[in-house]
Design a protein around this motif. Structure first.
Motif, PDB file in Angstrom:
ATOM      1  N   GLY A 228       0.818  -1.210   0.000  1.00 25.66           N
ATOM      2  CA  GLY A 228       0.000   0.000   0.000  1.00 25.66           C
ATOM      3  C   GLY A 228       0.849   1.256   0.000  1.00 25.66           C
ATOM      4  O   GLY A 228       0.555   2.221  -0.720  1.00 25.66           O
ATOM      5  N   ALA A 229       1.915   1.251   0.793  1.00 27.29           N
ATOM      6  CA  ALA A 229       2.798   2.423   0.843  1.00 27.29           C
ATOM      7  C   ALA A 229       3.463   2.659  -0.507  1.00 27.29           C
ATOM      8  O   ALA A 229       3.556   3.804  -0.968  1.00 27.29           O
ATOM      9  N   ILE A 230       3.910   1.598  -1.153  1.00 32.45           N
ATOM     10  CA  ILE A 230       4.538   1.738  -2.469  1.00 32.45           C
ATOM     11  C   ILE A 230       3.528   2.276  -3.480  1.00 32.45           C
ATOM     12  O   ILE A 230       3.847   3.142  -4.300  1.00 32.45           O
ATOM     13  N   GLN A 231       2.294   1.769  -3.408  1.00 31.04           N
ATOM     14  CA  GLN A 231       1.258   2.262  -4.321  1.00 31.04           C
ATOM     15  C   GLN A 231       1.012   3.752  -4.098  1.00 31.04           C
ATOM     16  O   GLN A 231       0.881   4.518  -5.043  1.00 31.04           O
ATOM     17  N   LEU A 232       0.931   4.163  -2.837  1.00 29.80           N
ATOM     18  CA  LEU A 232       0.642   5.565  -2.530  1.00 29.80           C
ATOM     19  C   LEU A 232       1.812   6.488  -2.862  1.00 29.80           C
ATOM     20  O   LEU A 232       1.618   7.599  -3.358  1.00 29.80           O
ATOM     21  N   ILE A 233       3.022   6.040  -2.580  1.00 24.16           N
ATOM     22  CA  ILE A 233       4.202   6.843  -2.907  1.00 24.16           C
ATOM     23  C   ILE A 233       4.347   6.969  -4.418  1.00 24.16           C
ATOM     24  O   ILE A 233       4.683   8.033  -4.929  1.00 24.16           O
ATOM     25  N   GLY A 234       4.090   5.876  -5.120  1.00 25.26           N
ATOM     26  CA  GLY A 234       4.098   5.892  -6.583  1.00 25.26           C
ATOM     27  C   GLY A 234       5.435   6.128  -7.225  1.00 25.26           C
ATOM     28  O   GLY A 234       5.606   7.089  -7.986  1.00 25.26           O
ATOM     29  N   PRO A 235       6.416   5.249  -6.963  1.00 24.42           N
ATOM     30  CA  PRO A 235       7.691   5.400  -7.671  1.00 24.42           C
ATOM     31  C   PRO A 235       7.471   5.309  -9.195  1.00 24.42           C
ATOM     32  O   PRO A 235       6.425   4.851  -9.652  1.00 24.42           O
ATOM     33  N   ARG A 236       8.448   5.726  -9.935  1.00 23.74           N
ATOM     34  CA  ARG A 236       8.304   5.806 -11.390  1.00 23.74           C
ATOM     35  C   ARG A 236       7.866   4.489 -12.017  1.00 23.74           C
ATOM     36  O   ARG A 236       6.988   4.475 -12.877  1.00 23.74           O
ATOM     37  N   PHE A 237       8.459   3.373 -11.608  1.00 27.94           N
ATOM     38  CA  PHE A 237       8.108   2.088 -12.227  1.00 27.94           C
ATOM     39  C   PHE A 237       6.646   1.722 -11.982  1.00 27.94           C
ATOM     40  O   PHE A 237       6.002   1.121 -12.846  1.00 27.94           O
TER      41      PHE A 237
END
Length: 160
Positions: A22-31
């Motif tokens: 969820g954190a990765i989805q919310l942060i939204g790195p370029r990939f």
């Protein structure tokens, strides 16, 4: 960890995994943003998915909501597997399938209401509340339930 079942440890591990996803989805790195863009999903889908992953993590962490969290996590993970397979991202689909499988043993850590038995005996002493200990496995636990003395009468046993 001592005193914690393997199933509870699996549930806590799933809490961490869903929280990270969820954190990765919310942060939204370029990939992540590029993947959503290439699959024709808007940025709102990524945000909603991230929030739902965080909600699943929180619910899995709370024993009273663990069943709902596992259900939400299963729906989200199944959807991810379908999206990965639909876009021929097999190397990402395999870990998602593993996560889906890990949800199965976590269901054992979903608390069930203990069967509490109230026993009324004829001629019980009239000295205030009685204490009764209840647990799932029939052993004495530190959970005490105070019941008021039932009026004198026929002794009976009730299960609730």
């Amino acid at each position: 960890m001592y005193g914690v079942s393997v199933y509870s440890q699996v549930a806590w591990s799933l809490t961490i995994v869903f929280g990270l996803i969820g954190a990765i989805q919310l942060i939204g790195p370029r990939f992540v943003r590029e993947a959503y863009r290439s699959w024709d999903y808007g940025p709102r889908v990524r945000i909603v998915t991230g929030l739902l992953d965080i909600a699943a993590a929180v619910m899995i962490a709370l024993p009273a909501l663990r069943g709902w969290g596992i259900a939400l996590g299963a729906i989200l993970t199944f959807g991810a597997v379908v999206v990965f397979l639909n876009h021929r991202q097999y190397r990402y689909a395999l870990p998602a399938i593993g996560l889906l499988i890990a949800l199965v043993p976590a269901t054992v850590a979903v608390p069930r209401p203990a069967q509490v038995q109230f026993i009324a005996q004829k001629g019980a002493p009239a000295s205030g509340p009685e204490k009764m200990f209840a647990s799932d496995d029939g052993k004495t636990s530190n959970v005490s339930i105070e019941i008021e003395r039932l009026e004198a009468g026929e002794g009976e046993r009730r299960s609730f």
